[in-house]
Design a protein around this motif. Sequence first.
Motif, PDB file in Angstrom:
ATOM      1  N   PRO A  54       0.798  -1.233   0.000  1.00 25.02           N
ATOM      2  CA  PRO A  54       0.000   0.000   0.000  1.00 25.02           C
ATOM      3  C   PRO A  54       0.829   1.282   0.000  1.00 25.02           C
ATOM      4  O   PRO A  54       0.287   2.358  -0.226  1.00 25.02           O
ATOM      5  N   GLU A  55       2.130   1.154   0.236  1.00 25.43           N
ATOM      6  CA  GLU A  55       2.986   2.336   0.197  1.00 25.43           C
ATOM      7  C   GLU A  55       3.364   2.719  -1.237  1.00 25.43           C
ATOM      8  O   GLU A  55       3.860   3.823  -1.496  1.00 25.43           O
ATOM      9  N   PHE A 196     -12.610  10.415   3.630  1.00 22.00           N
ATOM     10  CA  PHE A 196     -11.726   9.543   2.868  1.00 22.00           C
ATOM     11  C   PHE A 196     -11.159   8.442   3.749  1.00 22.00           C
ATOM     12  O   PHE A 196     -11.167   7.262   3.385  1.00 22.00           O
ATOM     13  N   ASN A 197     -10.669   8.820   4.914  1.00 19.16           N
ATOM     14  CA  ASN A 197     -10.093   7.820   5.826  1.00 19.16           C
ATOM     15  C   ASN A 197     -11.163   6.883   6.373  1.00 19.16           C
ATOM     16  O   ASN A 197     -10.899   5.707   6.629  1.00 19.16           O
ATOM     17  N   GLN A 198     -12.383   7.396   6.537  1.00 15.15           N
ATOM     18  CA  GLN A 198     -13.462   6.548   7.047  1.00 15.15           C
ATOM     19  C   GLN A 198     -13.867   5.473   6.045  1.00 15.15           C
ATOM     20  O   GLN A 198     -14.435   4.441   6.429  1.00 15.15           O
ATOM     21  N   PHE A 204      -6.130  -0.990   7.027  1.00 13.71           N
ATOM     22  CA  PHE A 204      -5.274   0.111   6.578  1.00 13.71           C
ATOM     23  C   PHE A 204      -5.304   1.304   7.531  1.00 13.71           C
ATOM     24  O   PHE A 204      -4.812   2.380   7.202  1.00 13.71           O
ATOM     25  N   GLN A 205      -5.908   1.122   8.716  1.00 14.11           N
ATOM     26  CA  GLN A 205      -6.000   2.221   9.671  1.00 14.11           C
ATOM     27  C   GLN A 205      -4.792   2.305  10.594  1.00 14.11           C
ATOM     28  O   GLN A 205      -4.630   3.278  11.333  1.00 14.11           O
ATOM     29  N   ASP A 206      -3.926   1.309  10.539  1.00 11.82           N
ATOM     30  CA  ASP A 206      -2.731   1.297  11.377  1.00 11.82           C
ATOM     31  C   ASP A 206      -1.849   2.497  11.030  1.00 11.82           C
ATOM     32  O   ASP A 206      -1.441   2.679   9.887  1.00 11.82           O
TER      33      ASP A 206
END
Length: 460
Positions: A54-55, A196-198, A204-206
């Motif tokens: 994901p990076e 967006f983050n929600q 992926f919340q780490d």
Amino acid sequence: MTYTSPAVVIDNGSYTTKAGFALDDLPSLVFNTNYSSTSDGKINIGDDTIETNPEGEVMTVFDNGLIYNFDHIVDNWNYVYDNIDQGNKVDSKDYPLLLTEPTWNTSKNKLATTQIAFETLEVPIFALVKTPLAQLYHMNRSSGLVIDVGSSIASVTPIVDGIIQSKACFHNKYAGDFVNLHSLNYFNKKLGDDYFNQLLPKKFQDSKLQLSESFKNYYISHNVLHDFKSSILSIKSMTLPPQVYSEPVNYQLDNDSYVTVNQDEKHRLLEPIFEPHAYQLPNISIPQPTIDKPQTQGLSQLIIFTLKSLEHQITSSFSNEHAGTTIPLHSAHAKFNETLRDLLSNIVITGGGSLANGLTERVIEDLKRSSHMYFNNYPAIQSYKLYSTALKNHPLGDINNIWDKQFGSWLGASNLASMLSELNIDEGENSGTNIALDNWFITKSDYEELGEDLVLEKFK
């Protein structure tokens, strides 16, 4: 020698790539066309590989439906050869290759694609087949109106007796990705600035994960929004009586919160496909539709532009051919009337975006109404009853009907490529008559001998 290896068929779309052997019933590989690149230069292809990195920066290879990133479309095709045989690798030198292409593909792109096929992949035989032609072929028709609603592009293509009427082919960018923008705007209003983050899943919340912004966009678009559109949204009928009020539905996010969507919102978020200028987006300029720019029109009007353009093309050509003769003008209209009847009785509505609930019915409704408005002086409209549904090989809702819409171009291209089976080739020369080789394919020896002229003539 007798050449028996099945062709490899690759149908690259902006959203997904479908690939498999020509003799397969369905593509053996369906994966995201995007790729990601990590800081150490590693290229990741395939949904699982992209998500485990994901990076990485997620990149595209298509713009306006055309390949623009040829360096990395090669990675896409190599991924196919590395995995096509149930995860096992095959040698590209041993298999013919067929790729699909949009009707507006450029000569430069055709040459670059063919060069990669023969000089990088070193395939023995190669073909480029127009996507709408393959889609119509899959429906067992030689004439028809192909309406393709994909991820980045919606296009309308009239085909008469197996020949694409290229001057009457139009496309716009008001398709699945455009609906994504409206859906994101909707979530922003519902969830606030942190929407967006929600929308990202818990994994992926780490905070230790360094997600790239392009990966966030990729994941939300290809997972959350795709699911939201298919499970919640629907298109409103413009002719049927208003639906009885239904209770709002709750769309559950990965963090266990809900977004409530009412009946009007379910319909409104898909309307931009038909009237893009009527639904503005923040910081995005959406041009007003104009008569000289078909690409500014919504889907239904794009179809009318196609038919009106074809009418002008056919009647003008007929009149020019018979200028100075006593052949009456109504003969030109009779010729178009025959074409119009063929097209309107053979409508193919396809592409992943066409799976939106109610889209096919809405297109047919709009086409019926507009046809009587713009073509009522033709007997095909006055006395001929239009089909109430588009062409389909299977009942509505049948999984095979869904596969036809998702994989129609691959399935049609696969059928064409299967004609190469048992093709006899003697030192690169065709020792027998083969309709596929004569009409669609180029051998490596012919390419080396005749070069660009052959490519542009064969794939025009």
